[in-house]
Scaffold this motif. Structure first.
Motif, PDB file in Angstrom:
ATOM      1  N   ASP A  39      37.096  67.189  41.774  1.00  0.00           N
ATOM      2  CA  ASP A  39      38.114  68.114  41.232  1.00  0.00           C
ATOM      3  C   ASP A  39      39.486  67.469  41.159  1.00  0.00           C
ATOM      4  O   ASP A  39      40.510  68.121  41.402  1.00  0.00           O
ATOM      5  CB  ASP A  39      38.219  69.386  42.106  1.00  0.00           C
ATOM      6  CG  ASP A  39      36.900  70.133  42.190  1.00  0.00           C
ATOM      7  OD1 ASP A  39      36.049  69.923  41.310  1.00  0.00           O
ATOM      8  OD2 ASP A  39      36.731  70.909  43.133  1.00  0.00           O
ATOM      9  N   ASP A  47      38.476  67.044  36.829  1.00  0.00           N
ATOM     10  CA  ASP A  47      38.088  68.451  36.771  1.00  0.00           C
ATOM     11  C   ASP A  47      37.937  68.944  35.336  1.00  0.00           C
ATOM     12  O   ASP A  47      38.609  68.494  34.416  1.00  0.00           O
ATOM     13  CB  ASP A  47      39.114  69.309  37.501  1.00  0.00           C
ATOM     14  CG  ASP A  47      38.554  70.682  37.802  1.00  0.00           C
ATOM     15  OD1 ASP A  47      37.726  70.784  38.726  1.00  0.00           O
ATOM     16  OD2 ASP A  47      38.908  71.638  37.092  1.00  0.00           O
ATOM     17  N   GLU A  64      33.924  66.179  34.495  1.00  0.00           N
ATOM     18  CA  GLU A  64      33.165  67.376  34.887  1.00  0.00           C
ATOM     19  C   GLU A  64      33.227  68.439  33.792  1.00  0.00           C
ATOM     20  O   GLU A  64      34.225  68.564  33.088  1.00  0.00           O
ATOM     21  CB  GLU A  64      33.781  68.021  36.126  1.00  0.00           C
ATOM     22  CG  GLU A  64      33.777  67.220  37.388  1.00  0.00           C
ATOM     23  CD  GLU A  64      34.184  68.104  38.578  1.00  0.00           C
ATOM     24  OE1 GLU A  64      35.386  68.283  38.807  1.00  0.00           O
ATOM     25  OE2 GLU A  64      33.272  68.619  39.253  1.00  0.00           O
TER      26      GLU A  64
HETATM   27 MG    MG Z   1      35.355  71.189  39.551  1.00  0.00          MG
END
Ligand code: MG
Ligand code: C2E
Ligand code: MG
Ligand code: MG
Length: 282
Positions: free
Chosen positions: A177, A199, A234
């Protein structure tokens, strides 16, 4: 008058604080017995190379199907497990289960396991990882531990020592993240993370033409490259996002477009399909 109306009406819609606290308490109670009741399952989401051709890893993601509450979102029960420290036994189960599974995959496929701050900061965490690797037979270099920047918030020194111990076992560590928390570039200077996970927020932003998101991904890619680390994007959900991310030079991609989190059996089927395709091409 408007104020009176608003106030009264509003109250009717909100569950009372008491009811919320009660729900919270019940959920916590159930969480306490969830391991014994066998209510947890791990699902696995593929991480693919930038070309989207090869599965390089699966990230293990925890699912809780409670007898009493049905499916509970990780966004809800993981913070609760952290607060109650139930994440310690639960996290140990996750690690063991994920390592066992990974033993059923071809050796080039890694497994990624999320670790919450209370786990990492618990004395003996690295020792536990070592024991589980021994017990399951998984080579250390096939395990990548994922931590978020929040591990550095409460006790940075302990976090650093624990991460160094894990790395000296031969495991990889990914910073998850990235960019959403208190980004701490200082740690990148001295800790050998293998991967920075960008992220979904930035992936989505960049795909929607947000110049800041785009600039941030570019900067992260450039930085990780020069530091000898890799980048995973991601939350890639469609072909456009995949093309964009590939163009930006991310090393690996994860997201619904390449595969949703799936049951262990399906993960194995996916690897089989991939192997069959590869032998056809060869
Ligand atoms: Mg994430
Ligand atoms: P995370 O580690 O950042 O995991 C990625 C999350 O993004 C997962 O949510 C995954 O299902 C979701 N995701 C993946 N691709 C896409 C996509 O293309 N679009 C969208 N919208 N979402 C996508 P999930 O499984 O709900 O997990 C949420 C968080 O809960 C994880 O975020 C992680 O921080 C935590 N978590 C999950 N399993 C574990 C665990 O075993 N231990 C610990 N400590 N935390 C866990
Ligand atoms: Mg993760
Ligand atoms: Mg993540």
């Amino acid at each position: 008058q408007a104020k009176d109306l608003g106030g009264a009406e509003h109250c009717g819609f909100e569950p009372s604080l008491h009811a919320l606290a009660e729900e919270q308490r019940q959920l916590e109670d159930s969480l306490r017995s969830a391991l014994d009741n066998d209510e947890f399952e791990l699902v696995y989401q593929p991480v693919v190379d930038a070309n989207g051709e090869t599965v390089v890893s699966f990230e293990a993601l925890l699912r809780w199907n409670s007898r009493l509450h049905g499916h509970v979102s990780p966004a809800k029960f993981i913070p609760m497990a952290e607060e109650t420290r139930l994440i310690l036994p639960i996290g140990k189960w996750v690690l063991r289960e994920a390592c066992k599974r990974a033993m059923q995959w071809p050796p080039h496929v890694m497994v990624n396991v999320n670790v919450a701050p209370p786990q990492l900061l618990e004395p003996g965490f690295a020792k536990m990882v070592e024991e589980i690797l021994d017990e399951t037979g998984l080579p250390a270099d096939r395990l990548e531990i994922e931590v978020t920047e929040s591990v550095f918030l409460s006790d940075a020194t302990v976090a650093r020592t624990a991460l160094e111990s894990i790395m000296s076992l031969g495991c990889s560590v990914a910073l998850d993240d990235f960019g959403t928390g208190y980004s701490s570039l200082g740690y990148l200077r001295t800790l050998r993370f293998s991967t920075i996970k960008v992220d979904r927020l930035f992936v989505q932003g960049a795909a929607q033409g947000n110049r800041e998101s785009l600039a941030i991904i570019r900067a992260v890619v450039a930085m990780t490259e020069s530091l000898g680390m890799t980048t995973t994007a991601e939350g890639v959900e469609n072909a456009d996002e995949a093309a964009l991310i590939r163009g930006l030079g991310c090393t690996k991609i994860q997201g619904y477009y390449f595969g949703r989190p799936m049951a262990a059996r399906e993960a194995i089927s996916m690897l089989h399909r991939e192997a069959t395709q590869r032998s056809r091409i060869a």
